[in-house]
Design an enzyme around this catalytic site. Sequence first.
Site, mmCIF file in Angstrom:
data_model
loop_
_atom_site.group_PDB
_atom_site.id
_atom_site.type_symbol
_atom_site.label_atom_id
_atom_site.label_comp_id
_atom_site.label_asym_id
_atom_site.label_seq_id
_atom_site.Cartn_x
_atom_site.Cartn_y
_atom_site.Cartn_z
ATOM 1 N N LYS A 172 6.596 7.408 0.255
ATOM 2 C CA LYS A 172 7.041 8.578 1.030
ATOM 3 C C LYS A 172 8.565 8.536 1.095
ATOM 4 O O LYS A 172 9.130 8.122 2.108
ATOM 5 C CB LYS A 172 6.508 8.480 2.465
ATOM 6 C CG LYS A 172 5.050 8.781 2.684
ATOM 7 C CD LYS A 172 4.789 8.680 4.191
ATOM 8 C CE LYS A 172 3.344 8.887 4.553
ATOM 9 N NZ LYS A 172 3.115 8.584 5.991
ATOM 10 N N PHE B 287 0.265 11.567 7.192
ATOM 11 C CA PHE B 287 -0.280 10.247 7.467
ATOM 12 C C PHE B 287 -1.641 10.138 6.796
ATOM 13 O O PHE B 287 -2.553 10.910 7.082
ATOM 14 C CB PHE B 287 -0.383 9.998 8.970
ATOM 15 C CG PHE B 287 -0.529 8.542 9.285
ATOM 16 C CD1 PHE B 287 0.588 7.712 9.324
ATOM 17 C CD2 PHE B 287 -1.771 7.989 9.502
ATOM 18 C CE1 PHE B 287 0.465 6.352 9.583
ATOM 19 C CE2 PHE B 287 -1.916 6.624 9.758
ATOM 20 C CZ PHE B 287 -0.796 5.811 9.802
ATOM 21 N N ASP C 281 7.270 3.698 3.547
ATOM 22 C CA ASP C 281 7.668 4.840 4.370
ATOM 23 C C ASP C 281 9.177 4.731 4.623
ATOM 24 O O ASP C 281 9.979 5.171 3.809
ATOM 25 C CB ASP C 281 6.825 4.787 5.648
ATOM 26 C CG ASP C 281 6.954 6.017 6.512
ATOM 27 O OD1 ASP C 281 7.281 7.086 5.986
ATOM 28 O OD2 ASP C 281 6.716 5.914 7.725
ATOM 29 N N ASP D 271 0.821 -1.212 0.000
ATOM 30 C CA ASP D 271 0.000 0.000 0.000
ATOM 31 C C ASP D 271 0.858 1.267 0.000
ATOM 32 O O ASP D 271 0.658 2.166 -0.802
ATOM 33 C CB ASP D 271 -0.980 0.005 1.186
ATOM 34 C CG ASP D 271 -0.308 -0.261 2.537
ATOM 35 O OD1 ASP D 271 0.922 -0.493 2.592
ATOM 36 O OD2 ASP D 271 -1.020 -0.237 3.558
ATOM 37 N N ARG E 59 -9.838 1.684 6.950
ATOM 38 C CA ARG E 59 -9.410 0.931 5.772
ATOM 39 C C ARG E 59 -10.507 0.882 4.708
ATOM 40 O O ARG E 59 -10.242 0.700 3.525
ATOM 41 C CB ARG E 59 -9.053 -0.518 6.152
ATOM 42 C CG ARG E 59 -7.815 -0.670 7.026
ATOM 43 C CD ARG E 59 -7.406 -2.141 7.071
ATOM 44 N NE ARG E 59 -6.496 -2.446 8.169
ATOM 45 C CZ ARG E 59 -5.165 -2.362 8.092
ATOM 46 N NH1 ARG E 59 -4.602 -1.939 6.981
ATOM 47 N NH2 ARG E 59 -4.409 -2.682 9.119
HETATM 48 P P1 IMP Z 1 7.816 1.061 6.429
HETATM 49 O O1 IMP Z 1 8.397 -0.252 6.856
HETATM 50 O O2 IMP Z 1 8.204 2.170 7.344
HETATM 51 O O3 IMP Z 1 8.084 1.388 4.989
HETATM 52 O O4 IMP Z 1 6.273 0.948 6.676
HETATM 53 C C1 IMP Z 1 5.348 0.687 5.686
HETATM 54 C C2 IMP Z 1 4.033 0.390 6.346
HETATM 55 O O5 IMP Z 1 3.735 1.412 7.305
HETATM 56 C C3 IMP Z 1 2.881 0.416 5.368
HETATM 57 O O6 IMP Z 1 2.640 -0.846 4.822
HETATM 58 C C4 IMP Z 1 1.728 0.877 6.253
HETATM 59 O O7 IMP Z 1 1.159 -0.224 6.919
HETATM 60 C C5 IMP Z 1 2.377 1.768 7.279
HETATM 61 N N1 IMP Z 1 2.269 3.198 6.918
HETATM 62 C C6 IMP Z 1 3.262 4.053 6.611
HETATM 63 N N2 IMP Z 1 2.808 5.285 6.329
HETATM 64 C C7 IMP Z 1 1.460 5.205 6.478
HETATM 65 C C8 IMP Z 1 0.400 6.156 6.311
HETATM 66 O O8 IMP Z 1 0.567 7.342 5.960
HETATM 67 N N3 IMP Z 1 -0.850 5.686 6.549
HETATM 68 C C9 IMP Z 1 -1.126 4.407 6.925
HETATM 69 N N4 IMP Z 1 -0.167 3.488 7.073
HETATM 70 C C10 IMP Z 1 1.115 3.878 6.857
HETATM 71 MG MG MG Z 2 1.111 -2.226 5.680
#
Ligand code: IMP
Ligand code: MG
Length: 178
Positions: free
Chosen positions: A130, A151, A102, A99, A164
């Site tokens: 992001k 967010f 980050d 989805d 969701r």
């Molecule tokens: P990462 O491991 O930091 O890249 O985290 C990715 C996961 O963090 C995504 O699959 C989402 O579940 C969650 N996430 C990161 N940013 C957002 C956001 O803006 N809204 C909702 N979930 C987010």
């Molecule tokens: Mg996720």
Amino acid sequence: MHKDVEYVLYSEKDIENIVNRLAKQIEKDYNGREFVVVGLLKGCFVFMTDLVRKINLDFAIDFMVASSYGSSTKSSGDVTISKDMSVPIEGKDILIVEDIIDTGNTLEFIANYLKAKKAKSVRICTLFDKPQHRVNSLVPEYIGTTIPDEFIVGYGLDYDEKYRNLPYIGVLKPSVYS
Ligand code: IMP
Ligand code: MG
């Protein structure tokens, strides 16, 4: 609009256009290949169902559950797999569907995991990116759109397991998490 949403960042129509574009790219690149589309639950569930129905090729579908988040809006860096793939990985071209990326912690971990299981190739398709929060050099091959440092919720994305089901992408009111 939901009462907790400050504004809509992407409408249903905006998202549809993005998904169609991604599906066309994937169709072109994966034509003739033996591949598996692997969704990372739960966040991918809405995007994945829309995306796969637009890809006019033969492929397997699978899911994994991995998480690096609790109920907070910041990534913890610890990734755990609570549901692994159930179709064979070895020698297959794997396309991971996520989805949003980050920090990139989750995806880096999963991509390395699948490579260690001898996938022929591992590529990533994310609806949202992001890049300003990235803690590694991970760059997805397919990006729906990059978004500002906010967010977002809806279209599969949650805050504390809520929102969701919203059909659009919204930004929450600050009062929701303060
Ligand atoms: P990462 O491991 O930091 O890249 O985290 C990715 C996961 O963090 C995504 O699959 C989402 O579940 C969650 N996430 C990161 N940013 C957002 C956001 O803006 N809204 C909702 N979930 C987010
Ligand atoms: Mg996720």
